[in-house]
Enzyme design. Structure first.
Site, PDB file in Angstrom:
ATOM      1  N   HIS A 103     -33.614 -34.949 -14.977  1.00 53.42           N
ATOM      2  CA  HIS A 103     -33.053 -36.115 -14.299  1.00 53.42           C
ATOM      3  C   HIS A 103     -32.961 -35.815 -12.799  1.00 53.42           C
ATOM      4  O   HIS A 103     -33.340 -34.743 -12.356  1.00 53.42           O
ATOM      5  CB  HIS A 103     -31.677 -36.479 -14.857  1.00 53.42           C
TER       6      HIS A 103
ATOM      7  N   ASP B 272     -26.149 -24.403 -15.088  1.00 50.31           N
ATOM      8  CA  ASP B 272     -26.382 -25.832 -15.327  1.00 50.31           C
ATOM      9  C   ASP B 272     -26.437 -26.095 -16.825  1.00 50.31           C
ATOM     10  O   ASP B 272     -25.869 -25.309 -17.603  1.00 50.31           O
ATOM     11  CB  ASP B 272     -27.651 -26.307 -14.582  1.00 50.31           C
TER      12      ASP B 272
ATOM     13  N   GLY C 296     -25.824 -27.732 -11.699  1.00 47.62           N
ATOM     14  CA  GLY C 296     -24.901 -28.862 -11.822  1.00 47.62           C
ATOM     15  C   GLY C 296     -23.445 -28.456 -11.938  1.00 47.62           C
ATOM     16  O   GLY C 296     -22.558 -29.169 -11.465  1.00 47.62           O
TER      17      GLY C 296
ATOM     18  N   ARG D  97     -22.947 -36.891  -2.844  1.00 52.36           N
ATOM     19  CA  ARG D  97     -21.793 -37.336  -2.057  1.00 52.36           C
ATOM     20  C   ARG D  97     -22.227 -38.092  -0.800  1.00 52.36           C
ATOM     21  O   ARG D  97     -23.147 -37.658  -0.106  1.00 52.36           O
ATOM     22  CB  ARG D  97     -20.969 -36.132  -1.604  1.00 52.36           C
ATOM     23  N   ALA D  98     -21.522 -39.164  -0.516  1.00 48.88           N
ATOM     24  CA  ALA D  98     -21.694 -39.829   0.765  1.00 48.88           C
ATOM     25  C   ALA D  98     -20.860 -39.053   1.782  1.00 48.88           C
ATOM     26  O   ALA D  98     -19.679 -38.791   1.553  1.00 48.88           O
ATOM     27  CB  ALA D  98     -21.224 -41.267   0.682  1.00 48.88           C
TER      28      ALA D  98
ATOM     29  N   ASN E 207     -12.862 -41.369   2.164  1.00 50.52           N
ATOM     30  CA  ASN E 207     -14.318 -41.540   2.178  1.00 50.52           C
ATOM     31  C   ASN E 207     -14.829 -41.573   0.743  1.00 50.52           C
ATOM     32  O   ASN E 207     -14.760 -40.582   0.023  1.00 50.52           O
ATOM     33  CB  ASN E 207     -14.984 -40.378   2.925  1.00 50.52           C
TER      34      ASN E 207
ATOM     35  N   SER F  86     -18.278 -43.061  -1.714  1.00 50.97           N
ATOM     36  CA  SER F  86     -19.677 -43.453  -1.493  1.00 50.97           C
ATOM     37  C   SER F  86     -19.816 -44.978  -1.461  1.00 50.97           C
ATOM     38  O   SER F  86     -19.105 -45.702  -2.163  1.00 50.97           O
ATOM     39  CB  SER F  86     -20.567 -42.850  -2.568  1.00 50.97           C
TER      40      SER F  86
HETATM   41 FE   FE2 Z   1     -30.753 -27.643 -13.295  1.00 47.72          FE
END
Ligand code: FE2
Length: 559
Positions: free
Chosen positions: A11, A149, A298, A407-408, A520, A522
């Site tokens: 993904h 991950d 992740g 993240r924004a 803040n 997103s």
């Molecule tokens: Fe990965």
């Protein structure tokens, strides 16, 4: 030498371009196809490339397909074939389909670039790509590198060490010992999607881990310097039996009420994750005894665990990139191939996340007019936006190059007043349409941050909302809207050198209110972060945002 890095295997498909060792552009496909995480992690689609992201990278760099010298893909099918055990998946056909699709990957690259790449196409080990995405942008000349991950080819965690431009794997923890999958499994059990780890992290702060300590002790076993995951206890697909419900009770389905029990489960999962990751950190320190740690994968998006790593003091400096998730492997894979193919080392220490599309004033004005709005022009957008925020308005702030990563960070952000406790509910209900137990993060002027939060030594990674830092006890009541139930804030330090205009805005808010930070979140509403001015206007129009600033052009809800 131009190297195109691609992530497409599971993904978060993304593309990145390294020109003579310098990262010039990187973007995630979801920002263009407007599907969260770009695509499903399906065995039938690792050959589906982020084509729009690739085209954007080429166009941004002014290159044609023929100018690309090498293509790097962040997964190695040969390693998968070598280590995969046939009984891992319930349906053995699925692995065959996966490998067949992976065999199509070089052909997809040839088609997109319009020529046969042959030796110029490279499969790069997934965890090596994660490691490179953390190490090369870090300020370190050598470091221990930890990757955790769901799964790479077959590893759930990898310990490595890096020196100069070389990264060497020290040890792997293979499937089923996957902390990422443990989170996906419990997400499913609690009625969330596999991508909803951040919801569990938010929920965990409301729970008591004690209630489920015994059960999680069967799922994730941790020692002083290792961990293991029981696939049957955690309910992995590969397991012959599934004991999750026996251990934890009946599952929650989507839409059902959240109970205290669910928060307790999330808290226990967080506690055992902390223990497992800290065990790996200690193990890595023994095997790579330096003072610098790079962390990716992740699981490195877990701000609570990250804060504990920082506080543990095992490594005096910790760097986590703005893109520890799979999209970041597009960047890492390109760095790895550069190291292998170029005589000159790649750039070091470039950690700016502002790597995506930007738009000229003409394009912004055209989009505004097309949408039927009358544009207003601000002589001082930072001051005008800060004033609106201080007056209780929700301001969308769109400027410059879009952020890479989840993240924004002040270029595609929604901003609001951290002093107003009601702001959380207003943002959740009017704009974001999300659960009220999820916290909002503060962007804080770096030069004032230590007066408000317990941060310790500042790391560049504090600019990416990756650490849950405790607010100072005497300041908590002043900024209720950005603190979680446990009194922490997942803060972004804002330095003038990193984002001048965003720094100006927060400075103006500080001048007006005495508070050097804003909320803040997103700029999106249950969709990927907005990319173009048109995306921004659509989200502005359909939600309860009060004003939208795009450089010096702004719109207000009154039209
Ligand atoms: Fe990965």
């Amino acid at each position: 030498m131009n190297i195109l890095g691609i992530n497409a295997v599971y993904h978060d498909p993304a593309a990145a371009l390294l020109a003579d060792g310098k990262l010039v552009v990187a973007v995630e496909e979801e920002r263009f196809n407007r599907t969260k995480h770009g695509k499903l992690p399906d065995v039938d689609n690792p050959h589906q490339f982020p084509e729009r992201a690739i085209q954007f990278c080429l166009a941004h760099a002014g290159l044609k397909a023929g100018d690309i010298d090498h293509v790097a893909y962040s997964f190695d099918p040969a390693l998968r074939r070598k280590r995969f055990k046939p009984d891992w998946w319930p349906n053995p056909m699925s692995e065959e389909v996966f490998l067949l699709r992976l065999a199509q990957v070089p052909g997809t690259a040839d088609r997109i670039l319009g020529r046969k790449l042959g030796q110029r196409f490279h499969f790069v080990q997934h965890h090596l790509a994660h490691a490179a995405s953390a190490y090369f942008p870090s300020p370190f000349d050598r470091a221990a590198v930890l990757t955790i991950d769901g799964i790479g080819e077959t590893a759930g965690s990898t310990l490595a060490k890096a020196n100069g431009t070389r990264i060497q794997t020290v040890e792997t923890f293979e499937f089923p010992h996957s902390l990422g999958f443990a989170w996906e499994s419990i997400c499913g059990y609690l009625g969330f999607s596999p991508y909803d780890a951040s919801k569990l992290m938010g929920l965990a702060a409301y729970g008591n881990p004690k209630a489920f300590r015994r059960q999680f002790g069967e799922m994730i076993r941790t020692g002083d310097d290792d961990y293991s995951v029981d696939p049957e206890a955690i309910g992995f697909l590969s397991a012959k039996t599934n004991r999750v419900e026996t251990l934890l009770g009946p599952p929650r389905y989507e839409g059902m009420e959240l109970e205290q029990r669910h928060a307790d489960i999330a808290a226990a999962l967080q506690e055992f994750t902390n223990a497992a990751v800290l065990a790996l950190v200690r193990r890595l320190k023994r095997k790579a005894p330096v003072n610098q740690l790079c962390f990716a994968g992740g699981v490195a998006l877990n701000c609570v665990t990250n804060e504990l790593i920082q506080k543990s003091g095992e490594f005096s400096e910790v760097f986590i990139p703005y893109c520890p998730h799979d999209a970041g492997t597009a960047i890492g894979a390109a760095y790895v191939v550069h190291g292998a193919k170029s005589k000159t080392p790649p750039e070091r220490g470039n950690y700016t996340p502002y790597l995506g599309p930007s738009f000229r004033r003409r394009e912004i004005l055209d989009a505004v007019k097309l949408a039927g709005f009358r544009p207003k022009i601000s002589k001082n957008p930072a001051r005008d936006a800060a004033k609106m925020i201080a007056d209780g308005k929700i301001v969308a702030w769109f400027q410059g190059r879009m952020e890479f990563g989840p993240r924004a960070l002040g270029n595609r952000s929604l901003l609001a007043d951290p002093r107003r406790p009601e702001m959380r509910n207003i943002l959740n209900q009017k704009v974001k349409h999300r659960e009220d137990f999820r916290p909002f993060a503060p962007s804080v002027l770096a030069e004032h941050a230590d007066e408000w939060f317990e941060i310790g030594a500042h790391s560049p990674s504090h600019e990416f909302m990756l650490f849950a830092c405790a607010a100072k006890a005497d300041q908590r009541d002043r900024i209720p809207a950005v603190l979680h139930h446990d009194g922490t804030g997942r803060l972004q330090l804002v330095r003038r050198e990193s984002n001048r205009r965003y720094h100006e805005l927060i400075s103006a808010f500080h001048d007006l209110t005495g508070v050097p930070l804003v909320i803040n979140t997103s700029f999106n509403d249950s969709e990927p972060i907005v990319c173009t001015p048109s995306d921004a206007i659509v989200t502005f129009r359909k939600s309860g945002i009060d004003a939208l600033f795009m450089d010096d052009v702004y719109l207000t809800a009154e039209k």
